[in-house]
Design a protein around this motif. Structure first.
Motif, PDB file in Angstrom:
ATOM      1  N   ASP A 477       0.825  -1.209   0.000  1.00 42.13           N
ATOM      2  CA  ASP A 477       0.000   0.000   0.000  1.00 42.13           C
ATOM      3  C   ASP A 477       0.862   1.263   0.000  1.00 42.13           C
ATOM      4  O   ASP A 477       0.399   2.333   0.379  1.00 42.13           O
ATOM      5  CB  ASP A 477      -0.978  -0.003   1.186  1.00 42.13           C
ATOM      6  CG  ASP A 477      -0.253  -0.008   2.526  1.00 42.13           C
ATOM      7  OD1 ASP A 477       0.998  -0.075   2.536  1.00 42.13           O
ATOM      8  OD2 ASP A 477      -0.934   0.050   3.564  1.00 42.13           O
ATOM      9  N   ASP A 478       2.111   1.134  -0.384  1.00 42.55           N
ATOM     10  CA  ASP A 478       2.987   2.309  -0.478  1.00 42.55           C
ATOM     11  C   ASP A 478       2.299   3.354  -1.368  1.00 42.55           C
ATOM     12  O   ASP A 478       1.897   3.040  -2.493  1.00 42.55           O
ATOM     13  CB  ASP A 478       4.321   1.860  -1.100  1.00 42.55           C
ATOM     14  CG  ASP A 478       5.357   2.983  -1.153  1.00 42.55           C
ATOM     15  OD1 ASP A 478       4.963   4.146  -1.361  1.00 42.55           O
ATOM     16  OD2 ASP A 478       6.551   2.681  -1.001  1.00 42.55           O
ATOM     17  N   PRO A 479       2.147   4.598  -0.867  1.00 39.71           N
ATOM     18  CA  PRO A 479       1.429   5.610  -1.654  1.00 39.71           C
ATOM     19  C   PRO A 479       2.039   5.884  -3.031  1.00 39.71           C
ATOM     20  O   PRO A 479       1.362   6.383  -3.929  1.00 39.71           O
ATOM     21  CB  PRO A 479       1.490   6.866  -0.778  1.00 39.71           C
ATOM     22  CG  PRO A 479       2.443   6.573   0.319  1.00 39.71           C
ATOM     23  CD  PRO A 479       2.557   5.094   0.445  1.00 39.71           C
ATOM     24  N   LEU A 480       3.295   5.520  -3.198  1.00 41.48           N
ATOM     25  CA  LEU A 480       3.930   5.712  -4.503  1.00 41.48           C
ATOM     26  C   LEU A 480       3.220   4.906  -5.593  1.00 41.48           C
ATOM     27  O   LEU A 480       3.278   5.256  -6.783  1.00 41.48           O
ATOM     28  CB  LEU A 480       5.406   5.315  -4.413  1.00 41.48           C
ATOM     29  CG  LEU A 480       6.246   5.501  -5.663  1.00 41.48           C
ATOM     30  CD1 LEU A 480       6.184   6.936  -6.170  1.00 41.48           C
ATOM     31  CD2 LEU A 480       7.685   5.093  -5.399  1.00 41.48           C
ATOM     32  N   GLY A 481       2.538   3.847  -5.168  1.00 39.81           N
ATOM     33  CA  GLY A 481       1.824   2.996  -6.122  1.00 39.81           C
ATOM     34  C   GLY A 481       0.868   3.771  -7.014  1.00 39.81           C
ATOM     35  O   GLY A 481       0.636   3.398  -8.167  1.00 39.81           O
ATOM     36  N   LYS A 482       0.326   4.874  -6.475  1.00 39.91           N
ATOM     37  CA  LYS A 482      -0.629   5.686  -7.257  1.00 39.91           C
ATOM     38  C   LYS A 482       0.004   6.209  -8.537  1.00 39.91           C
ATOM     39  O   LYS A 482      -0.665   6.378  -9.541  1.00 39.91           O
ATOM     40  CB  LYS A 482      -1.081   6.895  -6.424  1.00 39.91           C
ATOM     41  CG  LYS A 482      -2.002   6.548  -5.300  1.00 39.91           C
ATOM     42  CD  LYS A 482      -2.695   7.823  -4.768  1.00 39.91           C
ATOM     43  CE  LYS A 482      -3.148   7.598  -3.342  1.00 39.91           C
ATOM     44  NZ  LYS A 482      -2.110   7.852  -2.328  1.00 39.91           N
ATOM     45  N   ALA A 483       1.285   6.491  -8.481  1.00 41.34           N
ATOM     46  CA  ALA A 483       1.951   7.119  -9.633  1.00 41.34           C
ATOM     47  C   ALA A 483       2.394   6.089 -10.678  1.00 41.34           C
ATOM     48  O   ALA A 483       2.936   6.459 -11.711  1.00 41.34           O
ATOM     49  CB  ALA A 483       3.169   7.905  -9.140  1.00 41.34           C
ATOM     50  N   LEU A 484       2.168   4.809 -10.418  1.00 43.48           N
ATOM     51  CA  LEU A 484       2.729   3.767 -11.291  1.00 43.48           C
ATOM     52  C   LEU A 484       1.654   3.100 -12.145  1.00 43.48           C
ATOM     53  O   LEU A 484       0.498   3.001 -11.732  1.00 43.48           O
ATOM     54  CB  LEU A 484       3.427   2.701 -10.437  1.00 43.48           C
ATOM     55  CG  LEU A 484       4.429   3.216  -9.383  1.00 43.48           C
ATOM     56  CD1 LEU A 484       4.975   2.044  -8.571  1.00 43.48           C
ATOM     57  CD2 LEU A 484       5.572   3.995 -10.040  1.00 43.48           C
ATOM     58  N   ASP A 485       2.073   2.611 -13.311  1.00 44.70           N
ATOM     59  CA  ASP A 485       1.174   1.791 -14.140  1.00 44.70           C
ATOM     60  C   ASP A 485       1.234   0.341 -13.692  1.00 44.70           C
ATOM     61  O   ASP A 485       0.249  -0.384 -13.767  1.00 44.70           O
ATOM     62  CB  ASP A 485       1.606   1.836 -15.612  1.00 44.70           C
ATOM     63  CG  ASP A 485       1.584   3.249 -16.165  1.00 44.70           C
ATOM     64  OD1 ASP A 485       0.601   3.962 -15.906  1.00 44.70           O
ATOM     65  OD2 ASP A 485       2.569   3.647 -16.829  1.00 44.70           O
ATOM     66  N   VAL A 486       2.429  -0.079 -13.305  1.00 48.83           N
ATOM     67  CA  VAL A 486       2.665  -1.458 -12.886  1.00 48.83           C
ATOM     68  C   VAL A 486       3.386  -1.387 -11.542  1.00 48.83           C
ATOM     69  O   VAL A 486       4.363  -0.645 -11.400  1.00 48.83           O
ATOM     70  CB  VAL A 486       3.551  -2.195 -13.924  1.00 48.83           C
ATOM     71  CG1 VAL A 486       3.905  -3.593 -13.438  1.00 48.83           C
ATOM     72  CG2 VAL A 486       2.860  -2.259 -15.288  1.00 48.83           C
ATOM     73  N   ILE A 487       2.903  -2.156 -10.563  1.00 47.71           N
ATOM     74  CA  ILE A 487       3.512  -2.129  -9.233  1.00 47.71           C
ATOM     75  C   ILE A 487       4.622  -3.185  -9.183  1.00 47.71           C
ATOM     76  O   ILE A 487       4.370  -4.353  -9.498  1.00 47.71           O
ATOM     77  CB  ILE A 487       2.466  -2.484  -8.143  1.00 47.71           C
ATOM     78  CG1 ILE A 487       1.183  -1.656  -8.314  1.00 47.71           C
ATOM     79  CG2 ILE A 487       3.058  -2.397  -6.745  1.00 47.71           C
ATOM     80  CD1 ILE A 487       1.252  -0.251  -7.854  1.00 47.71           C
ATOM     81  N   GLY A 488       5.792  -2.765  -8.768  1.00 50.43           N
ATOM     82  CA  GLY A 488       6.870  -3.732  -8.520  1.00 50.43           C
ATOM     83  C   GLY A 488       7.056  -3.860  -7.016  1.00 50.43           C
ATOM     84  O   GLY A 488       6.969  -2.859  -6.306  1.00 50.43           O
ATOM     85  N   VAL A 489       7.270  -5.064  -6.512  1.00 51.04           N
ATOM     86  CA  VAL A 489       7.574  -5.226  -5.088  1.00 51.04           C
ATOM     87  C   VAL A 489       8.718  -6.220  -4.893  1.00 51.04           C
ATOM     88  O   VAL A 489       8.824  -7.211  -5.611  1.00 51.04           O
ATOM     89  CB  VAL A 489       6.360  -5.688  -4.234  1.00 51.04           C
ATOM     90  CG1 VAL A 489       5.259  -4.657  -4.219  1.00 51.04           C
ATOM     91  CG2 VAL A 489       5.831  -7.021  -4.684  1.00 51.04           C
ATOM     92  N   ASN A 490       9.543  -5.906  -3.893  1.00 54.51           N
ATOM     93  CA  ASN A 490      10.641  -6.791  -3.524  1.00 54.51           C
ATOM     94  C   ASN A 490      10.333  -7.412  -2.164  1.00 54.51           C
ATOM     95  O   ASN A 490       9.853  -6.712  -1.268  1.00 54.51           O
ATOM     96  CB  ASN A 490      11.956  -6.005  -3.378  1.00 54.51           C
ATOM     97  CG  ASN A 490      12.402  -5.350  -4.677  1.00 54.51           C
ATOM     98  OD1 ASN A 490      11.845  -5.618  -5.742  1.00 54.51           O
ATOM     99  ND2 ASN A 490      13.417  -4.494  -4.596  1.00 54.51           N
TER     100      ASN A 490
END
Ligand code: GCB
Length: 616
Positions: A477-490
């Motif tokens: 739920d990192d707010p940066l997700g809003k700015a992305l088309d595709v979410i990457g997670v590590n």
């Protein structure tokens, strides 16, 4: 005091004496010079290579550029002087007697004493040149880590910051017929306000790490272009060609002979000519059909022949569509670490080995971490049909509230996109990796994402985010997700947290209805070390992580890709465990010597059987 004024006197004398030579230095090294320019498809232009042996001087105090009071010297080592009998002053350097290093190449893996070195090193190289009329000449540098200053025949031609992007310095006025010399100072000192910053998990390889050449172009000339398949109508190629120095209304032409397609457009006020033309019978680029077309670009005296693929990439709901069809990205993360010899990768052979292994693994996709990789890598990905995540070096905790740092990140992003937008293989621009969740960070990266979209609206924007734990579960739920088309997670379940089988009971909650790529997971193993599957550093332990990760990831409905960490072991000073790591991050599926570990085969089986991941 006396001693110092004598020294100053020598400096003045040096300048006077030098100016009676052929070499006429600029008033001072500080003289402002034009900023380097970006060239798309620089490797498609005829070039005079400057590769080979360069004379080098290690200069930890930077005394070749700075005086004892830290002022920039007018008679720095860029003058490439030689001591002569009777000189009234000592010349304390001599490139002709200095040891050599190969360019391209980092210094760390070429000379043992430079293995851990961080600081400035001087480079000098002689070349002959025959000027051509009505041309402009650029010194093309594939990458110089981290900061570089260049002089030609004693004249400063440019400065550049950022260790992973190509730049081109105009040297038209500095080069003359016959013998010339180029001097570079390259400094890989880490600073808090650099991009990347002080901490990374890779080796800070210094030097002229990629190709260096001279590129002559007519005046005016095509510097940048963007031609891609339209998302709105996939029988249309659209984009623009920019002509540096181009007059308004000058004509620009594109021709794709194999498609019998020819289009022309006029240069507008902005220097760009806009294109939008229909093609028939186009075979679209994809991993199964990595078709590349010869594309001729012409304007006035200038012409170049590109090799380009055409495809569309977009997001619909939680799907990623390649050429309008949902795909699953079977990937692996790759560092620009050279197989077998170690050091920074740069050659076609490095690229073909790394990407060849990725294909053997069953990949259709690679995450090129954590900075823009060499043109050779992107060309190989185009040819071999591997989709690419291309990443800027916004890594971990930059000074996100420092506008100067933002400017540096923007410059590197502009260079990355400007240089590489001709590659069909690149589908994702990644803005960042594992950044701390703060307002300043979110604003910083949103600014970059907006810029990337403005520069290139034909690709997708992503970033590798950190994941939050809620009890036993993982929350994205990192707010940066809003700015992305595709979410990457590590995530590193089974390595930095829990045990491999912790994955069996971990549930995932993703707050964004967007496609998700698990951009990293994995664990370390020393190739050849065998034991129980619960014994860290054994091949069995690493394989066990993969065995438990894959079923867990398979349960995430919107999972559209993965790039486990990492294809090959790579050097990192964070990894000193003797006998196991020996300054290598050991999370590779393959060792730096090319030995495949057990986990390689676990992932290969899943990829080949397509038992992991769904396109929908
Ligand atoms: C990460 C980083 C990557 C490291 C890796 C590791 O999360 O993104 O650069 O190398 O973990 O091995 O710890």
């Amino acid at each position: 005091m006396k001693h110092r004024s004598i020294r100053l006197c020598f400096i003045a004398l040096t300048v006077a004496i030098t100016s009676s030579f052929e070499v006429i230095p600029t008033a001072s090294a500080v003289t402002p010079v034009a900023a380097p320019i970006v060239l798309t498809g620089a490797d498609r232009r005829p070039a005079q290579s400057l590769e080979g042996e360069w004379a080098t001087i290690v200069d930890p105090y930077f005394s070749g550029l700075y005086s004892f009071h830290h002022e920039e010297k007018a008679n720095g080592w860029f003058l490439n002087q030689k001591a002569k009998p009777g000189d009234p002053f000592p010349t304390e350097y001599d490139f002709s007697k200095a040891p050599k290093l190969k360019v391209p190449g980092d210094w760390n893996t070429q000379r043992e004493s430079l293995f851990f070195y961080e600081g400035p090193v001087w480079y000098e190289h002689d070349f002959t040149y025959t000027p051509k009329e009505h041309t402009r000449l650029f010194l093309h540098v594939g990458a110089a880590n981290y900061r570089a200053w260049f002089w030609v025949n004693g004249q400063k031609v440019c400065e550049h910051e950022g260790g992973f992007t190509a730049f081109n310095c105009e040297v038209t006025a500095a080069v003359h017929a016959g013998n010339n010399f180029v001097v570079a100072a390259v400094d890989n000192t880490r600073h808090e306000d650099n991009v990347p910053t002080l901490e990374t998990d890779w080796w800070n390889y210094g030097g002229l790490t990629r190709e260096v050449s001279l590129i002559a172009v007519p005046d005016p000339f095509i510097d940048q272009y963007d031609l891609h398949l339209s998302r709105a109508d996939d029988s249309v190629i659209e984009g623009w060609i920019h002509v540096m120095g181009g007059q308004k209304d000058a004509s620009v032409e594109v021709e794709i002979p194999a498609l019998h397609a020819k289009a022309s457009a006029k240069v507008e006020e902005s220097g760009r000519a806009a294109f939008h033309f229909a093609v028939q019978g186009l075979e679209r680029w994809s991993p199964a059909t990595p078709k590349l077309y010869k594309v001729a670009l012409r304007s006035g005296e200038d012409s170049l022949e590109e090799l380009m693929g055409f495809r569309t990439i977009e997001v619909r709901g939680t799907d990623i569509l390649l050429n309008e069809k949902p795909i699953f990205l079977r990937g692996i993360a790759i560092h620009a670490e050279a197989p077998y010899r170690t050091g920074r990768a740069y050659s076609d052979k490095d690229a073909e080995t790394l990407l060849g292994w990725a294909q053997e693994l069953g990949c259709n996709y690679v995450r090129l971490a954590h900075y823009p990789h060499a043109e050779t890598m992107l060309r190989a990905a185009d040819r071999m049909g591997l989709m690419v995540w291309s990443e800027n070096p916004v890594y971990w905790a930059l000074q996100f509230d420092n506008p100067k740092v933002l400017a540096k990140a923007e410059q590197q992003l502009d260079e990355e996109i400007g240089t590489s937008r001709n590659h069909a293989a690149i589908i994702l621009w990644s803005m960042a990796n594992e950044t701390p969740n703060t307002e300043a960070r979110t604003h910083f990266i949103e600014t970059l994402a907006n810029r990337a979209r403005a520069l290139d609206s034909s690709r997708l924007i992503t970033a590798a985010l950190l994941v939050r734990a809620e009890g036993h579960n993982k929350v994205v739920d990192d707010p940066l997700g809003k700015a992305l088309d595709v979410i990457g997670v590590n995530e590193y379940i089974g390595w930095y947290e829990g045990h491999p089988d912790t994955a069996d009971t971990t549930e995932w909650r993703i707050e964004y209805q967007k496609p998700l790529i698990v951009s990293e997971f994995g664990g370390g193993a020393k190739a050849g070390l065998h034991g129980d599957e619960n014994e860290r550093w054994t091949e069995e332990y690493e394989a066990n992580i993969y065995r438990h990760q894959l079923p867990m990831l398979n349960k995430i409905p919107q999972l559209r890709g993965m790039s486990p960490w990492v294809l090959m072991d790579f050097r990192s000073p964070n990894r000193p465990l003797a006998g196991i790591q020996d300054e290598f991050n050991r999370k590779g599926l393959i060792s730096e010597k090319g030995e495949k570990k057990a986990a390689f085969y676990v992932l290969q089986k899943a990829y080949k059987e397509q038992s992991v991941g769904k396109p929908h």
